[in-house]
Scaffold this motif. Sequence first.
Motif, mmCIF file in Angstrom:
data_model
loop_
_atom_site.group_PDB
_atom_site.id
_atom_site.type_symbol
_atom_site.label_atom_id
_atom_site.label_comp_id
_atom_site.label_asym_id
_atom_site.label_seq_id
_atom_site.Cartn_x
_atom_site.Cartn_y
_atom_site.Cartn_z
ATOM 1 N N GLY A 1 0.852 -1.192 0.000
ATOM 2 C CA GLY A 1 0.000 0.000 0.000
ATOM 3 C C GLY A 1 0.885 1.237 0.000
ATOM 4 N N VAL B 1 2.293 2.843 2.373
ATOM 5 C CA VAL B 1 3.485 2.745 3.215
ATOM 6 C C VAL B 1 4.458 1.700 2.674
ATOM 7 C CG1 VAL B 1 4.298 2.063 5.506
ATOM 8 C CG2 VAL B 1 2.383 3.630 5.284
ATOM 9 N N ASP C 1 2.600 -8.877 -1.773
ATOM 10 C CA ASP C 1 1.201 -8.530 -1.524
ATOM 11 C C ASP C 1 0.327 -9.735 -1.850
ATOM 12 O OD1 ASP C 1 -0.156 -5.463 -1.163
ATOM 13 O OD2 ASP C 1 -1.516 -7.107 -1.689
ATOM 14 N N VAL C 2 -0.836 -9.785 -1.206
ATOM 15 C CA VAL C 2 -1.750 -10.900 -1.471
ATOM 16 C C VAL C 2 -2.537 -10.662 -2.758
ATOM 17 C CG1 VAL C 2 -2.094 -11.792 0.867
ATOM 18 C CG2 VAL C 2 -3.392 -9.795 0.119
ATOM 19 N N THR D 1 -4.312 -1.551 9.031
ATOM 20 C CA THR D 1 -4.880 -1.795 10.366
ATOM 21 C C THR D 1 -6.137 -0.912 10.489
ATOM 22 O OG1 THR D 1 -3.297 -0.147 11.195
ATOM 23 C CG2 THR D 1 -2.752 -2.455 11.581
ATOM 24 N N TYR E 1 -5.264 -8.553 9.415
ATOM 25 C CA TYR E 1 -4.226 -8.566 8.352
ATOM 26 C C TYR E 1 -2.841 -8.717 8.991
ATOM 27 C CZ TYR E 1 -8.120 -6.546 5.767
ATOM 28 O OH TYR E 1 -9.350 -6.313 5.223
ATOM 29 N N THR F 1 -2.342 -12.317 10.248
ATOM 30 C CA THR F 1 -2.061 -13.225 9.129
ATOM 31 C C THR F 1 -0.625 -13.048 8.660
ATOM 32 O OG1 THR F 1 -4.352 -13.047 8.457
ATOM 33 C CG2 THR F 1 -2.838 -13.905 6.797
ATOM 34 N N GLU G 1 0.248 10.990 2.549
ATOM 35 C CA GLU G 1 -0.186 10.724 1.176
ATOM 36 C C GLU G 1 -0.118 12.028 0.388
ATOM 37 O OE1 GLU G 1 -3.900 8.595 1.060
ATOM 38 O OE2 GLU G 1 -3.162 7.159 2.536
ATOM 39 N N CYS H 1 -5.901 7.359 7.993
ATOM 40 C CA CYS H 1 -5.119 7.369 9.247
ATOM 41 C C CYS H 1 -5.762 8.145 10.393
ATOM 42 C CB CYS H 1 -3.724 7.917 8.971
ATOM 43 S SG CYS H 1 -2.763 6.797 7.947
ATOM 44 N N LYS I 1 -9.139 6.841 12.098
ATOM 45 C CA LYS I 1 -9.026 5.509 12.715
ATOM 46 C C LYS I 1 -7.990 5.507 13.834
ATOM 47 C CE LYS I 1 -5.387 3.127 10.408
ATOM 48 N NZ LYS I 1 -4.174 2.886 11.117
HETATM 49 P P1 NAD Z 1 -3.062 -0.052 2.338
HETATM 50 O O1 NAD Z 1 -4.404 -0.520 2.727
HETATM 51 O O2 NAD Z 1 -2.910 0.987 1.267
HETATM 52 O O3 NAD Z 1 -2.170 -1.312 1.902
HETATM 53 C C1 NAD Z 1 -2.081 -2.498 2.602
HETATM 54 C C2 NAD Z 1 -1.665 -3.595 1.642
HETATM 55 O O4 NAD Z 1 -1.372 -4.773 2.384
HETATM 56 C C3 NAD Z 1 -2.729 -3.975 0.627
HETATM 57 O O5 NAD Z 1 -2.203 -3.892 -0.673
HETATM 58 C C4 NAD Z 1 -3.089 -5.435 0.996
HETATM 59 O O6 NAD Z 1 -3.440 -6.214 -0.123
HETATM 60 C C5 NAD Z 1 -1.793 -5.891 1.627
HETATM 61 N N1 NAD Z 1 -1.904 -7.064 2.511
HETATM 62 C C6 NAD Z 1 -2.827 -7.315 3.467
HETATM 63 N N2 NAD Z 1 -2.560 -8.488 4.073
HETATM 64 C C7 NAD Z 1 -1.424 -8.974 3.507
HETATM 65 C C8 NAD Z 1 -0.649 -10.131 3.719
HETATM 66 N N3 NAD Z 1 -0.937 -11.048 4.628
HETATM 67 N N4 NAD Z 1 0.438 -10.335 2.922
HETATM 68 C C9 NAD Z 1 0.769 -9.435 1.976
HETATM 69 N N5 NAD Z 1 0.060 -8.301 1.756
HETATM 70 C C10 NAD Z 1 -1.011 -8.075 2.507
HETATM 71 O O7 NAD Z 1 -2.367 0.435 3.680
HETATM 72 P P2 NAD Z 1 -1.453 1.737 3.938
HETATM 73 O O8 NAD Z 1 -2.247 2.986 3.720
HETATM 74 O O9 NAD Z 1 -0.161 1.566 3.250
HETATM 75 O O10 NAD Z 1 -1.255 1.592 5.528
HETATM 76 C C11 NAD Z 1 -0.530 0.518 6.072
HETATM 77 C C12 NAD Z 1 -0.295 0.809 7.542
HETATM 78 O O11 NAD Z 1 0.530 1.964 7.684
HETATM 79 C C13 NAD Z 1 -1.558 1.099 8.356
HETATM 80 O O12 NAD Z 1 -1.396 0.610 9.655
HETATM 81 C C14 NAD Z 1 -1.601 2.624 8.385
HETATM 82 O O13 NAD Z 1 -2.278 3.124 9.510
HETATM 83 C C15 NAD Z 1 -0.122 2.967 8.460
HETATM 84 N N6 NAD Z 1 0.218 4.271 7.895
HETATM 85 C C16 NAD Z 1 -0.389 4.718 6.760
HETATM 86 C C17 NAD Z 1 -0.029 5.959 6.224
HETATM 87 C C18 NAD Z 1 -0.719 6.478 5.001
HETATM 88 O O14 NAD Z 1 -0.561 7.673 4.715
HETATM 89 N N7 NAD Z 1 -1.466 5.694 4.261
HETATM 90 C C19 NAD Z 1 0.964 6.736 6.853
HETATM 91 C C20 NAD Z 1 1.597 6.227 7.988
HETATM 92 C C21 NAD Z 1 1.213 4.989 8.511
#
Ligand code: NAD
Length: 456
Positions: free
Chosen positions: A9, A11, A30-31, A86, A99, A102, A161, A279, A282
Motif C-alpha cells: 500500500g 506505506v 502482496d496478497v 490496520t 491482516y 495473518t 499521502e 489514518c 481511525k
Molecule cells: P493499504 O491498505 O494501502 O495497503 C495495505 C496492503 O497490504 C494492501 O495492498 C493489501 O493487499 C496488503 N496485505 C494485506 N494483508 C497482507 C498479507 N498477509 N500479505 C501481503 N500483503 C497483505 O495500507 P497503507 O495505507 O499503506 O497503511 C498501512 C499501515 O501503515 C496502516 O497501519 C496505516 O495506519 C499505516 N500508515 C499509513 C499511512 C498512510 O498515509 N497511508 C501513513 C503512515 C502509517
Amino acid sequence: MIVTIVGTGYVGLVTGACLASIGHTVRCVDVSEERVEMIRAGQAPFYEPGLEELLSEGLESGRLSVTTDLAKAMENSVLSLIAVGTPSKVGALEPDLSYLETAARQIGEELRKSSDYHVVAVKSTVIPGTTRGVVQRVVEAASGRKPGEFGVAMNPEFLREGSAVEDFRNSDRIVIGQADARSGDVLADLYAYFDCEKLRVGIEEAELTKYASNALLSLLISFSNELAGLCEATAGTDVETVMEGLYLDRRLSPAVDGARVRPEILSYLRAGIGFGGSCLPKDVNALRVYGRLNGVPTPMMDAVMLTNTARPVRVVEMALKALGSLEGKTIALLGVAFKAGTDDLRSSPGLAILQALVARGAKVRAFDPFLSPKAAERAGLNGSYCPTLELAVKDADAVLITTGDPVFRNADWERLSSSMRGPVVIDGRNALRHVTLPAAVRYFPIGQGEQLVEAN
Ligand code: NAD
C-alpha cells in the motif's frame, strides 16, 4: 541489505521503492495478484508523485522485486517490515488486526524453515502492546522460535499521502522501537543512509509516538473547526482573520532575521470540512479504545472526533440554506478524495458530503483532479463522476468545494460561473477566499459570521 516488505500500500510500496533507490535489495509482497502485476509493469496502484519513476528505476536495476510468494521474498532476507492495513473494524472504533496477524503467522511459518536470525518489524500503526502481544506472540507460535532467536521491532511511519516519496526520503526523524539492541541494530543499519535524528526507544514508546503525532494533528484541525463554528455564530467575525491573529504569536510564527517564519504545522490550524483519510480518524478512535481498555478517559480525543463528524453536516446545512431545498438541485462537488493531492477516498469527508447531498434529493456531479475515471468506477461513483471541472460545473445550481486543490483556486470562474444555472459557491475549505469572483456569484465561505454593514 535484503529486506522483505509485506503489503504494497502507500506505506509498503513507497518504503520499498525508496529503500531500493538507496541500494538495498527489496522484495515486496502482496496478497493481491492484480496489484503485484500492476507494480511489476511499473505502475503505481495509487497516485503518488515520483513513485512510478522510482518503481521503474528499482525494477530495472533488479534491486526491487514484487511477488505474491512470501517464501521467495524471504529467502536470505534479514528483515521483514510489516506494512499491512490496520483499519477500524466495520462499525466499530477498535482496529482490525486480522491482516497483521495473518502476515505475522505467514512470516513465522517461513522462519520455522531456517535457523538464520531475522528481525520482524511492524511498520503499520498499532496501539501499544500490539507488537509484543500480537505480532511477537504469533511469530513465536508459528516459527517455534523464542524471542531473541528472532528479532522484534516497531518502526512507525510518518509519511503523508500526496508527498509520500518526498517525506520518506527527507524524513525528519526515524523512530526505532526495539525489543533488544540486536533487533534495533538491524533497523539502524537499514536507515544508516538517512541523515536525520534516529530515536531508539522501547517498542511501546514507538507505537505510542505515532499516535501522539496523529492525535496532535487531529486536535489542531478540530480546534480550528470549532473556532470556525464560533465565528459562523458571531456577526462581524471571520475565522481567517482570527487565525491570522493567532498565527502572529511569535511562539507560532517566530521572527528569524526580522522575518516571520510560518512553520508547516500552521497548515493544520485551518478551518475546513474535517479530517479524513485512512489514518487520522481511525488512529484517534484506536487511541480512544486503548484509553477505555486501560481505564484512562480520553475526553479530548472524544471531542476531536465529535467536532470532526459535525463538519460535513455543517457544510450540507450551508448548501441547504443557500438553495432553500436540495431536492432536484444539481450540485457540482469539487474534490472527492479526503484532501488535495491524493486519490484516496477512505473516510473522505467529501464522500460523506456527496452521500448526504444525494440522500437529500440532490443530483451530484463530482470532480477531483486526482481521481481517474477507473478509480472513480472502482469506488462506485459512476453515476456522479465527471471527468472535467467544466462538465461538473455546467448547469449546476451550486458548486461545493471540499478540497483545497489549487486547480479550483486557479480556475476561470468568470467562464465557469456563466455556465452555471445559479452561481452559488459554497467553499468548504476557504479555497477561493482570495479569488475575485464575478459579482453575480453568491459566495459562502466557512467560518464567517453574518457580515455587518459599515456605517458611512
Ligand atoms: P493499504 O491498505 O494501502 O495497503 C495495505 C496492503 O497490504 C494492501 O495492498 C493489501 O493487499 C496488503 N496485505 C494485506 N494483508 C497482507 C498479507 N498477509 N500479505 C501481503 N500483503 C497483505 O495500507 P497503507 O495505507 O499503506 O497503511 C498501512 C499501515 O501503515 C496502516 O497501519 C496505516 O495506519 C499505516 N500508515 C499509513 C499511512 C498512510 O498515509 N497511508 C501513513 C503512515 C502509517
